[in-house]
Design a protein around this motif. Sequence first.
Motif, short mmCIF file in Angstrom:
data_model
loop_
_atom_site.label_atom_id
_atom_site.label_comp_id
_atom_site.label_asym_id
_atom_site.label_seq_id
_atom_site.Cartn_x
_atom_site.Cartn_y
_atom_site.Cartn_z
N ASP A 110 -2.78 -2.79 -0.38
CA ASP A 110 -1.75 -3.18 -1.55
C ASP A 110 -2.64 -4.17 -2.40
O ASP A 110 -2.84 -5.31 -2.02
CB ASP A 110 -0.61 -3.56 -0.87
N GLY A 111 -3.51 -3.79 -3.16
CA GLY A 111 -4.24 -4.70 -3.84
C GLY A 111 -5.31 -3.63 -4.94
O GLY A 111 -4.82 -2.64 -5.10
N THR A 112 -6.12 -4.36 -5.49
CA THR A 112 -7.09 -3.67 -6.32
C THR A 112 -8.27 -3.47 -5.88
O THR A 112 -8.46 -4.00 -4.69
CB THR A 112 -7.13 -4.46 -7.74
N ALA A 121 1.65 1.89 2.89
CA ALA A 121 1.53 3.18 3.38
C ALA A 121 2.71 4.01 2.91
O ALA A 121 2.63 5.31 2.62
CB ALA A 121 1.81 2.92 4.90
N GLU A 122 3.74 3.57 2.65
CA GLU A 122 4.90 4.07 2.01
C GLU A 122 4.35 4.50 0.75
O GLU A 122 4.86 5.61 0.06
CB GLU A 122 6.12 3.19 2.11
N ILE A 123 3.90 3.75 -0.13
CA ILE A 123 3.53 4.23 -1.49
C ILE A 123 2.35 5.44 -1.62
O ILE A 123 2.58 6.18 -2.34
CB ILE A 123 2.82 2.86 -2.30
N ARG A 180 -5.83 11.44 4.08
CA ARG A 180 -4.45 11.07 3.88
C ARG A 180 -4.03 9.72 3.74
O ARG A 180 -3.16 9.37 3.19
CB ARG A 180 -3.55 12.09 5.06
N GLU A 181 -4.82 8.94 4.33
CA GLU A 181 -4.54 7.52 4.35
C GLU A 181 -4.76 6.96 2.94
O GLU A 181 -4.54 5.70 2.53
CB GLU A 181 -5.31 6.76 5.35
N LEU A 182 -5.87 7.34 2.22
CA LEU A 182 -6.13 7.01 0.66
C LEU A 182 -5.26 7.26 -0.26
O LEU A 182 -4.26 8.21 -0.15
CB LEU A 182 -7.33 7.47 0.35
N TYR A 183 -5.04 6.28 -1.28
CA TYR A 183 -4.17 6.90 -2.48
C TYR A 183 -4.90 8.01 -3.32
O TYR A 183 -5.94 7.76 -3.62
CB TYR A 183 -4.19 5.25 -3.37
N PRO A 184 -3.96 8.83 -3.35
CA PRO A 184 -4.34 10.14 -4.41
C PRO A 184 -4.04 9.65 -5.80
O PRO A 184 -3.09 9.25 -6.45
CB PRO A 184 -3.60 11.26 -3.84
N ILE A 185 -5.27 10.57 -6.55
CA ILE A 185 -4.97 10.16 -8.03
C ILE A 185 -5.52 11.38 -8.55
O ILE A 185 -6.48 12.11 -8.42
CB ILE A 185 -5.78 9.07 -8.83
N VAL A 186 -4.74 12.17 -9.72
CA VAL A 186 -4.90 13.16 -10.38
C VAL A 186 -5.16 12.97 -11.66
O VAL A 186 -4.54 12.26 -12.57
CB VAL A 186 -3.93 14.33 -10.12
N MET A 246 5.66 -12.67 3.64
CA MET A 246 5.49 -11.10 4.28
C MET A 246 4.53 -11.04 5.25
O MET A 246 3.36 -11.71 4.87
CB MET A 246 5.16 -10.41 3.03
N THR A 247 4.59 -10.48 6.22
CA THR A 247 3.66 -10.32 7.21
C THR A 247 2.63 -9.49 6.93
O THR A 247 2.85 -8.38 5.95
CB THR A 247 4.23 -9.79 8.64
N ASN A 248 1.53 -9.25 7.51
CA ASN A 248 0.72 -8.19 7.20
C ASN A 248 1.16 -6.51 7.69
O ASN A 248 0.68 -5.89 6.90
CB ASN A 248 -1.00 -8.41 8.09
N ASP A 249 1.96 -6.72 8.73
CA ASP A 249 2.47 -5.52 9.13
C ASP A 249 3.42 -4.85 7.93
O ASP A 249 3.39 -3.67 7.35
CB ASP A 249 3.20 -5.65 10.22
N GLU A 250 4.12 -5.74 7.21
CA GLU A 250 5.10 -5.40 6.08
C GLU A 250 4.36 -4.97 5.12
O GLU A 250 4.68 -3.96 4.42
CB GLU A 250 5.92 -6.65 5.79
N THR A 251 3.38 -5.82 4.69
CA THR A 251 2.40 -5.33 3.71
C THR A 251 1.54 -3.90 3.72
O THR A 251 1.93 -3.07 2.78
CB THR A 251 1.33 -6.42 3.43
N SER A 252 1.20 -3.77 5.05
CA SER A 252 0.64 -2.50 5.30
C SER A 252 1.58 -1.31 5.31
O SER A 252 1.34 -0.19 5.01
CB SER A 252 0.13 -2.31 6.77
#
Length: 125
Positions: A117-119, A11-13, A44-50, A1-7
């Motif tokens: 995509d990581g911790t 981004a989709e998640i 908006r680029e960050l992962y939201p958690i409630v 998987m390329t970096n573009d695919e990972t990003s």
Amino acid sequence: MTNDETSRDAAEIVAESWQAVLEMDPDLINPVVPRTAYAHPRLRELYPIVSHGTLYFSRCIQFPWSQDVGTMFTQTEGGYRVRRASDNTVLGVTVTMQEAMDLIAANLPEGSGPAIDGTSHDLTP
């Protein structure tokens, strides 16, 4: 998987997670909070958690999430307190929610970009 695919996958998640948060029941979170945050391009680029009616942001999409991004808390006397959990620093107190979101964005760790995509262990310090 390329970096573009990972990003793109991360981004989709993130986009799907924002959609879920934006559609949450008002009993879970005041809908104005995620709408105000989502309007800010950097947040908006960050992962939201409630959790417990509070919106948190992570620079990664997997647990354990990052704790180095500020979080806004409503003060009983009015206004908002913004605190970063990683070092327990109060970043400031604001009058408006928009000011709180601006303060969070202004205090993102250096080099912050879209959530990865990581911790939190995969983030560069």
